[in-house]
Design a protein around this motif. Structure first.
Motif, PDB file in Angstrom:
ATOM      1  N   GLY A  67     -13.013   6.140   2.986  1.00 37.61           N
ATOM      2  CA  GLY A  67     -11.916   6.348   2.042  1.00 37.61           C
ATOM      3  C   GLY A  67     -12.026   7.676   1.322  1.00 37.61           C
ATOM      4  O   GLY A  67     -11.022   8.376   1.119  1.00 37.61           O
ATOM      5  N   LEU A  68     -13.239   8.029   0.945  1.00 40.38           N
ATOM      6  CA  LEU A  68     -13.461   9.297   0.259  1.00 40.38           C
ATOM      7  C   LEU A  68     -13.127  10.472   1.167  1.00 40.38           C
ATOM      8  O   LEU A  68     -12.492  11.451   0.749  1.00 40.38           O
ATOM      9  CB  LEU A  68     -14.913   9.389  -0.199  1.00 40.38           C
ATOM     10  CG  LEU A  68     -15.327  10.665  -0.943  1.00 40.38           C
ATOM     11  CD1 LEU A  68     -14.512  10.822  -2.213  1.00 40.38           C
ATOM     12  CD2 LEU A  68     -16.818  10.631  -1.274  1.00 40.38           C
ATOM     13  N   VAL A 123      -8.230   5.081  -3.028  1.00 45.04           N
ATOM     14  CA  VAL A 123      -8.279   3.749  -3.652  1.00 45.04           C
ATOM     15  C   VAL A 123      -7.633   2.703  -2.752  1.00 45.04           C
ATOM     16  O   VAL A 123      -8.160   1.587  -2.572  1.00 45.04           O
ATOM     17  CB  VAL A 123      -7.588   3.786  -5.028  1.00 45.04           C
ATOM     18  CG1 VAL A 123      -7.375   2.370  -5.560  1.00 45.04           C
ATOM     19  CG2 VAL A 123      -8.409   4.599  -6.019  1.00 45.04           C
ATOM     20  N   LEU A 124      -6.496   3.037  -2.160  1.00 41.33           N
ATOM     21  CA  LEU A 124      -5.784   2.071  -1.328  1.00 41.33           C
ATOM     22  C   LEU A 124      -6.493   1.805  -0.014  1.00 41.33           C
ATOM     23  O   LEU A 124      -6.442   0.689   0.518  1.00 41.33           O
ATOM     24  CB  LEU A 124      -4.356   2.556  -1.073  1.00 41.33           C
ATOM     25  CG  LEU A 124      -3.441   2.491  -2.301  1.00 41.33           C
ATOM     26  CD1 LEU A 124      -2.130   3.219  -2.047  1.00 41.33           C
ATOM     27  CD2 LEU A 124      -3.172   1.040  -2.699  1.00 41.33           C
ATOM     28  N   VAL A 125      -7.190   2.806   0.523  1.00 43.18           N
ATOM     29  CA  VAL A 125      -7.986   2.574   1.735  1.00 43.18           C
ATOM     30  C   VAL A 125      -9.046   1.516   1.467  1.00 43.18           C
ATOM     31  O   VAL A 125      -9.245   0.594   2.261  1.00 43.18           O
ATOM     32  CB  VAL A 125      -8.638   3.886   2.202  1.00 43.18           C
ATOM     33  CG1 VAL A 125      -9.750   3.608   3.220  1.00 43.18           C
ATOM     34  CG2 VAL A 125      -7.602   4.807   2.817  1.00 43.18           C
ATOM     35  N   GLY A 166       0.816  -1.207   0.000  1.00 42.62           N
ATOM     36  CA  GLY A 166       0.000   0.000   0.000  1.00 42.62           C
ATOM     37  C   GLY A 166       0.852   1.260   0.000  1.00 42.62           C
ATOM     38  O   GLY A 166       0.594   2.200  -0.766  1.00 42.62           O
ATOM     39  N   THR A 167       1.876   1.280   0.849  1.00 43.20           N
ATOM     40  CA  THR A 167       2.766   2.443   0.889  1.00 43.20           C
ATOM     41  C   THR A 167       3.535   2.573  -0.419  1.00 43.20           C
ATOM     42  O   THR A 167       3.740   3.688  -0.924  1.00 43.20           O
ATOM     43  CB  THR A 167       3.752   2.332   2.067  1.00 43.20           C
ATOM     44  OG1 THR A 167       3.030   2.082   3.278  1.00 43.20           O
ATOM     45  CG2 THR A 167       4.547   3.617   2.229  1.00 43.20           C
ATOM     46  N   VAL A 211      -3.979  13.415  -7.619  1.00 40.22           N
ATOM     47  CA  VAL A 211      -3.362  12.084  -7.611  1.00 40.22           C
ATOM     48  C   VAL A 211      -3.162  11.593  -6.183  1.00 40.22           C
ATOM     49  O   VAL A 211      -3.493  10.444  -5.852  1.00 40.22           O
ATOM     50  CB  VAL A 211      -2.022  12.101  -8.366  1.00 40.22           C
ATOM     51  CG1 VAL A 211      -1.258  10.793  -8.130  1.00 40.22           C
ATOM     52  CG2 VAL A 211      -2.251  12.293  -9.858  1.00 40.22           C
ATOM     53  N   TRP A 212      -2.628  12.437  -5.315  1.00 42.56           N
ATOM     54  CA  TRP A 212      -2.420  12.033  -3.919  1.00 42.56           C
ATOM     55  C   TRP A 212      -3.746  11.654  -3.252  1.00 42.56           C
ATOM     56  O   TRP A 212      -3.830  10.626  -2.570  1.00 42.56           O
ATOM     57  CB  TRP A 212      -1.750  13.153  -3.132  1.00 42.56           C
ATOM     58  CG  TRP A 212      -0.265  13.225  -3.307  1.00 42.56           C
ATOM     59  CD1 TRP A 212       0.436  14.165  -3.990  1.00 42.56           C
ATOM     60  CD2 TRP A 212       0.704  12.309  -2.778  1.00 42.56           C
ATOM     61  NE1 TRP A 212       1.787  13.891  -3.929  1.00 42.56           N
ATOM     62  CE2 TRP A 212       1.981  12.761  -3.189  1.00 42.56           C
ATOM     63  CE3 TRP A 212       0.625  11.154  -2.008  1.00 42.56           C
ATOM     64  CZ2 TRP A 212       3.158  12.105  -2.854  1.00 42.56           C
ATOM     65  CZ3 TRP A 212       1.798  10.489  -1.668  1.00 42.56           C
ATOM     66  CH2 TRP A 212       3.048  10.956  -2.082  1.00 42.56           C
ATOM     67  N   GLY A 213      -4.753  12.479  -3.431  1.00 42.06           N
ATOM     68  CA  GLY A 213      -6.036  12.178  -2.811  1.00 42.06           C
ATOM     69  C   GLY A 213      -6.663  10.904  -3.341  1.00 42.06           C
ATOM     70  O   GLY A 213      -7.173  10.076  -2.578  1.00 42.06           O
ATOM     71  N   LEU A 214      -6.598  10.715  -4.655  1.00 42.95           N
ATOM     72  CA  LEU A 214      -7.227   9.543  -5.267  1.00 42.95           C
ATOM     73  C   LEU A 214      -6.499   8.250  -4.903  1.00 42.95           C
ATOM     74  O   LEU A 214      -7.135   7.229  -4.632  1.00 42.95           O
ATOM     75  CB  LEU A 214      -7.265   9.710  -6.792  1.00 42.95           C
ATOM     76  CG  LEU A 214      -8.279  10.728  -7.321  1.00 42.95           C
ATOM     77  CD1 LEU A 214      -8.066  10.972  -8.809  1.00 42.95           C
ATOM     78  CD2 LEU A 214      -9.709  10.250  -7.056  1.00 42.95           C
TER      79      LEU A 214
END
Length: 287
Positions: free
Chosen positions: A202-203, A97-99, A60-61, A90-93
């Motif tokens: 996640g959002l 997604v990974l959460v 994930g990281t 990009v950072w937010g998305l």
């Protein structure tokens, strides 16, 4: 960097991923309470389940840093094609997604500061903190190495994708503290309180990261995460003001987690709460 304990719809995944009902677990959910000494046999450091959590944190990281820092490198190497708002998105998305992808496995911390903050509140076992932190820094370093290989040696010299203050260290550490506080306050709300809307966890966390990067990115790089800073720094050999990105995020996330504990709703009268030896502990367990 954040999720809910059983994925999008459950309660408290940022605390620790779990397989509810099928294995012993550390009681960290809103209705579970308990301190760090209530870690059960299912969290054996050598168990298959724990190894799965560590692998999930590494992967994930890795993907978070690869996508987020990759957008920075591409923007630098293509004369601003991605744009600064694009980098923020990009950072937010990628966090969002990974959460949703691994939050139900490891809790989707991806951040040593978040792991430490949960541990200080008794919502994550202290004995697992070093393993999580090493996994997160390892994932960040591997992603940074991948970016250096893909984009060539010039990445380390001309297209540094780590974080460094554009102003003074004092300004940077204050800003990192504030944005980390904000991030952890949101994370605590969606990950440790069963009344929060779990499907949107996640959002909510992804949007918080996006806003923080948009606001603080030009000043500090908006790290909020020691692993995010350490990985690129190790690969590039650039450690200027590295302490800012350890002290600021760790202190900010710890303060944010405890601030949410203070405002966590409880329907007990004040006289009953104050009977406890610790108001904060009572509010956390009974809220």
């Amino acid at each position: 960097m954040a999720g809910r304990e059983d994925g999008g719809g459950g309660a408290g995944a940022m605390e620790e991923g779990r397989d509810a009902g099928r294995q012993p677990r550390y009681e960290s959910s809103e209705d579970g309470g308990g301190g760090s000494d209530r870690c059960s046999g299912g969290n054996d450091m050598m168990s298959v389940q724990f190894m799965q959590k560590i692998i999930a944190e590494i992967l994930g990281t890795y993907f978070m840093i690869f996508a987020g820092c990759g957008s920075v490198v591409v923007n630098l190497s293509t004369a601003g094609t991605v744009t600064f708002p694009g980098i923020c998105a990009v950072w937010g998305l990628v966090v969002m997604v990974l959460v949703y992808s691994v939050g139900h496995i490891s809790g989707a911390h991806f951040n040593p500061a978040v792991t430490v903050a949960f541990a200080t509140c008794g919502r994550f076992p202290w004995k697992q903190v070093p393993s999580y932190a090493v996994a997160q820094v390892l994932g960040s370093t591997l992603a940074s190495l991948t970016l250096r290989v893909v984009f060539g040696g010039a990445t380390a010299r001309e297209h540094f994708f780590g974080t460094a203050p554009s102003g003074s260290d004092a300004q940077a550490v204050a800003l990192e503290f504030l944005i980390s506080f904000y991030l952890m306050f949101v994370v605590s709300g969606v990950a440790t309180d069963n009344r929060a809307i779990g499907e949107l966890a996640g959002l909510a966390v992804g949007a918080t990261v996006l806003l923080n990067v948009l606001f603080a990115g030009p000043i500090t790089g908006a790290s909020m995460n020691p692993a995010r800073t350490l990985g690129p720094a190790i690969v590039a050999g650039r450690y200027r003001s590295i302490w800012v990105y350890v002290v600021g995020p760790v202190c900010g996330t710890v303060a944010g987690a405890w601030a949410y504990n203070l405002v966590r709703f409880t329907d007990k009268p004040l006289r009953e709460i104050t009977k406890s030896g610790s108001f904060l502990r009572s509010a956390r367990i009974n809220g």
